[in-house]
Enzyme design. Structure first.
Site, PDB file in Angstrom:
ATOM      1  N   HIS A   1      -1.097   1.119   7.502  1.00 47.05           N
ATOM      2  CA  HIS A   1      -1.657   0.998   6.160  1.00 47.05           C
ATOM      3  C   HIS A   1      -1.757   2.392   5.535  1.00 47.05           C
ATOM      4  CE1 HIS A   1      -4.031  -0.662   2.922  1.00 47.05           C
ATOM      5  NE2 HIS A   1      -5.097   0.053   3.230  1.00 47.05           N
TER       6      HIS A   1
ATOM      7  N   CYS B   1       0.822  -1.212   0.000  1.00 50.16           N
ATOM      8  CA  CYS B   1       0.000   0.000   0.000  1.00 50.16           C
ATOM      9  C   CYS B   1       0.856   1.262   0.000  1.00 50.16           C
ATOM     10  CB  CYS B   1      -0.949  -0.006   1.198  1.00 50.16           C
ATOM     11  SG  CYS B   1      -0.113  -0.158   2.789  1.00 50.16           S
TER      12      CYS B   1
END
Length: 447
Positions: A398, A73
């Site tokens: 994330h 990510c």
């Protein structure tokens, strides 16, 4: 993933066979020097022409999600932000996509991969763009955007370049810094394009060498010396410049310059100029709770303790101040959320920092030479993308990206392969563990 993207920007290039997805991974791909790259001159000429024709008007693309099979990510979020950057997206989609067979040995691995990535996105003609929600819904009604997404895909060839350029960024289960990946990509694109453009200039210089030469007023010794400039109000200042960043499409889009000046007792002011692509903002101060305050903090005068004069070698009173001597057309701000603590190691700052969709740089942030030369509109920016970090710790978490898409008429949240529309108020809102990390602004007059 259905029919291939259409790219109306590429009318200048001959038709070439399209390369399959992941061609950098599936086929032999040899990195070579510029002299060994048979297509370097052709690509360089295209880069040079498109650099002269850089277009900052809005562009519409069909959003697509990115499949994450690991901890990637930190790559996906910055890529989504870059695709929402109109001049960057248009530039890459206007370059020719060359098949593996035609490309052969290459000196531009990052450019090759990013061109292929940009061409994964369909261009949407302006007449097909959705209307902004402000005109599509009445007051008090929930704003719903009509979004058509393309099929999610896995940009393996982008991951591969990290290995090919021997980057320290990991692809093996370790979360990395999104800003480091962004910096790596923009820096390498800048370097690759500079090499291409400098080779063209070398050819021109060789052709011009037969002409009578005029002696330069600057000698070799001059290049190592400091220069004394006369600034506003006839004040002189000793200046030093870092290595010249050179002119490339990346510098023309993202490039800015900082002026770091030191004023010491009974001495002329000295200044150093440093180019940047991302402007880092310290947010630790108790006086910093907004992006504007972080920018003001950057430009505030700082007392230097224990500063020694270069000439006398005696400790003197001195202060330092940082201002912007060149404003980038696209301003990337990094909120420095990850700090090192001697006892706890790397820590994440969850501090809520307010930011707005419109940003006007104050005069105090500008170097003296710019304050009177830049008109108001050049100091005004509008937000088009935000990269967020989720999670409690600096060592994991994330990344996601919210980006404004003209084709959709509003904001789109990209969470790897999950794409959905969001309202601007959601983009500007902090979450419990979701905080803004990278802010992307473009000068208003260029939109």
């Amino acid at each position: 993933s259905g029919a291939g993207p259409t790219h109306p920007f590429s009318e200048h290039f001959p038709s070439r066979p399209a390369a399959p997805a992941g061609f950098l991974n599936d086929q032999p791909y040899q990195l070579v020097s510029l002299d060994e790259d048979s297509l370097a001159k052709e690509i360089g000429e295209n880069v040079q022409r498109l650099h002269r024709e850089l277009n900052f008007r809005k562009v519409g693309i069909t959003p697509r999600g990115l499949i994450n099979r690991g901890t990637l990510c930190y790559i996906h979020a910055p890529l989504q932000a870059l695709m929402a950057c109109a001049p960057f997206c248009r530039f890459l989609q206007s370059l020719p996509k060359i098949s593996t067979h035609d490309r052969g040995p290459s000196c531009t691995p990052v450019l090759d991969a990013l061109v292929q990535f940009a061409r994964e996105f369909d261009v949407v003609p302006e007449k097909q763009w959705s209307k902004p929600p402000s005109t599509a819904s009445g007051p008090g009604k929930k704003q719903v955007l009509d979004m058509k997404c393309g099929t999610a895909f896995e940009p393996v060839y982008v991951y591969d370049i990290l290995t090919k350029i021997k980057s320290s960024l990991s692809l093996q289960g370790k979360q990395e810094d999104a800003e480091e990946f962004l910096g790596c990509v923009v820096d390498r694109l800048h370097e690759e394009m500079l090499r291409l453009l400098s080779s063209l200039q070398t050819d021109e210089d060789e052709r011009a060498s037969a002409l009578p030469q005029v002696d330069s007023a600057m000698t070799e010794d001059d290049t190592d010396q400091d220069w004394e400039r006369v600034g506003p109000k006839n004040k002189s200042v000793i200046t030093r410049s870092s290595v010249d960043s050179g002119s490339s499409p990346m510098a023309s889009i993202f490039g800015g310059e900082m002026r770091c000046s030191i004023l010491q007792q009974a001495s002329k002011e000295s200044a150093t100029f440093q180019p940047f692509f991302t402007l880092q903002l310290d947010i630790q101060s108790e006086n910093v709770w907004t992006v504007r305050e972080a920018l003001d903090h950057l430009a505030s005068k700082e007392t230097l303790h224990g500063y020694t004069c270069d000439k006398t070698k005696v400790e003197v009173d001195a202060s330092r101040r940082t201002t912007l001597s060149r404003l980038p057309r696209v301003l990337i701000l990094q909120l420095k959320r990850f700090v090192f603590d001697k006892t706890g190691g790397s820590q994440k700052l969850h501090k809520e920092i307010e930011y707005t969709s419109e940003l006007e740089l104050s005069k105090d942030l500008l170097a003296p030479a710019l304050r009177s030369r830049y008109n108001q509109i050049r100091k005004r920016y509008h937000l088009f993308a935000v990269v967020f970090h989720h999670g409690k710790k600096a060592t994991g978490g994330h990344y996601t990206c919210d980006a404004f898409h003209s084709s959709v008429g509003g904001w789109v949240r990209a969470d790897d392969n999950i794409m959905r529309t969001v309202r601007e108020v959601q983009v500007l809102r902090h979450g419990a563990e979701r905080v803004p990390y990278l802010l992307f602004y473009q000068q208003q007059e260029l939109a």
